[in-house]
Motif scaffolding. Structure first.
Motif, PDB file in Angstrom:
ATOM      1  N   ASP A 173      41.765  31.994  35.030  1.00 14.64           N
ATOM      2  CA  ASP A 173      43.054  32.510  34.555  1.00 14.64           C
ATOM      3  C   ASP A 173      44.134  31.480  34.869  1.00 14.64           C
ATOM      4  O   ASP A 173      44.394  31.168  36.035  1.00 14.64           O
ATOM      5  N   GLU A 230      46.259  41.045  29.170  1.00 15.89           N
ATOM      6  CA  GLU A 230      46.345  41.042  30.630  1.00 15.89           C
ATOM      7  C   GLU A 230      45.326  41.964  31.313  1.00 15.89           C
ATOM      8  O   GLU A 230      44.840  41.624  32.402  1.00 15.89           O
ATOM      9  N   PRO A 231      44.973  43.119  30.707  1.00 15.99           N
ATOM     10  CA  PRO A 231      43.952  43.966  31.356  1.00 15.99           C
ATOM     11  C   PRO A 231      42.626  43.232  31.601  1.00 15.99           C
ATOM     12  O   PRO A 231      41.824  43.656  32.443  1.00 15.99           O
ATOM     13  N   VAL A 283      42.303  40.486  33.094  1.00 14.79           N
ATOM     14  CA  VAL A 283      42.330  39.881  34.427  1.00 14.79           C
ATOM     15  C   VAL A 283      41.602  40.816  35.398  1.00 14.79           C
ATOM     16  O   VAL A 283      40.703  40.393  36.141  1.00 14.79           O
ATOM     17  N   GLU A 284      41.946  42.084  35.327  1.00 16.74           N
ATOM     18  CA  GLU A 284      41.296  43.049  36.212  1.00 16.74           C
ATOM     19  C   GLU A 284      39.818  43.241  35.834  1.00 16.74           C
ATOM     20  O   GLU A 284      38.952  43.342  36.698  1.00 16.74           O
ATOM     21  N   TYR A 285      39.575  43.259  34.536  1.00 16.26           N
ATOM     22  CA  TYR A 285      38.201  43.456  34.033  1.00 16.26           C
ATOM     23  C   TYR A 285      37.267  42.378  34.613  1.00 16.26           C
ATOM     24  O   TYR A 285      36.193  42.672  35.126  1.00 16.26           O
ATOM     25  N   GLU A 325      37.979  40.351  37.149  1.00 17.86           N
ATOM     26  CA  GLU A 325      38.042  40.347  38.609  1.00 17.86           C
ATOM     27  C   GLU A 325      36.971  41.295  39.148  1.00 17.86           C
ATOM     28  O   GLU A 325      36.227  40.960  40.067  1.00 17.86           O
ATOM     29  N   ARG A 326      36.902  42.465  38.530  1.00 21.56           N
ATOM     30  CA  ARG A 326      35.906  43.459  38.965  1.00 21.56           C
ATOM     31  C   ARG A 326      34.489  42.922  38.791  1.00 21.56           C
ATOM     32  O   ARG A 326      33.590  43.265  39.535  1.00 21.56           O
ATOM     33  N   ASP A 375      41.889  32.293  39.772  1.00 21.27           N
ATOM     34  CA  ASP A 375      43.259  31.991  39.338  1.00 21.27           C
ATOM     35  C   ASP A 375      43.556  30.518  39.556  1.00 21.27           C
ATOM     36  O   ASP A 375      43.184  29.968  40.585  1.00 21.27           O
TER      37      ASP A 375
END
Ligand code: AMP
Length: 214
Positions: A110, A178-179, A181-183, A185-186, A192
């Motif tokens: 990212d 942006e969602p 990033v969490e997807y 990350e999980r 980053d």
């Protein structure tokens, strides 16, 4: 190696993606470049995507998944790829995982830039109409104004780099992309990289994130 570059418009995905793909010996697959070429060539895909691209909206997921599935089954992508501009929605990320099957992604990087920087960067961005090389008339100037250092092609600005369309693209990025990033990350795939600093330092960060010695 299979790498996805995430980041807002103007975060440097195209510039660094090219260099990273060359270093890894894999193709750079930039969906925005594919769409712009299809529009210039007037293909059925180009005709379908033109209005959305010009307005800074996302092309529908089904169209994008068809395009990416075809591109990823080409022989040169068998050894890996760097994806720039895809996926842009969670549905695209899920579709990508389905297409890849057991050939999983290795890393998602990212490129993080403050939103205030984006408009300024895009306003000064020029790219080569022939090879797609990216310049910035303030921070990464071509040796000769208006001419590509790499291939001698003429430089031009992207129609969707106009201020109004840039604002739309940033809004779309916040809402739809942006969602991811969490997807990721999980999924334990995300790294980053601070992309607000000078280009060389950003590239070193990216290279480290994918385990390359820069
Ligand atoms: P880019 O060159 O990545 O900034 O993409 C330029 C434009 O192409 C975007 O503003 C969208 O209209 C379209 N586009 C590129 N990639 C995608 C994608 N993965 N999903 C939907 N639309 C896309």
């Amino acid at each position: 190696m299979r790498v996805v570059l995430l980041g807002a418009p103007g975060s440097g995905k195209g510039t660094h993606g090219r260099r990273l793909a060359d270093a890894l010996g894999v193709p750079l697959i930039a969906t925005g470049d594919i769409l712009r070429q299809a529009i210039v060539d007037g293909t059925p895909l180009g005709k379908k995507a033109e209005a959305d691209v010009k307005a800074g909206r996302l092309v529908p997921d089904g169209t994008m998944l068809g395009l990416i599935e075809e591109r990823l089954t080409a022989p040169d992508a068998a050894k890996g790829f760097v994806l720039d501009g895809f996926p842009r929605t969670v549905a695209q990320a899920e579709g990508l995982a389905r297409i890849l099957g057991t050939a999983k992604l290795d890393r998602v990087v990212d490129l993080v830039v403050p939103f205030e920087m984006i408009e300024a960067r895009l306003k000064d961005r020029w790219l080569c109409g022939r090879c797609g090389a990216i310049y910035n008339v303030v921070s990464a100037r071509p040796k000769q104004a208006g001419v590509c250092d790499r291939c001698g092609g003429a430089l031009k600005q992207r129609a969707d780099d106009q201020a109004d369309t840039v604002r739309k693209r940033i809004e779309v990025y916040h809402r739809d992309t942006e969602p991811l990033v969490e997807y990721y990350e999980r999924a334990g795939l995300l790294r980053d990289v601070d992309a607000a600093t000078d280009a060389e330092r950003v590239y070193v960060g990216i290279a480290r994130a994918v385990g390359l010695a820069a």
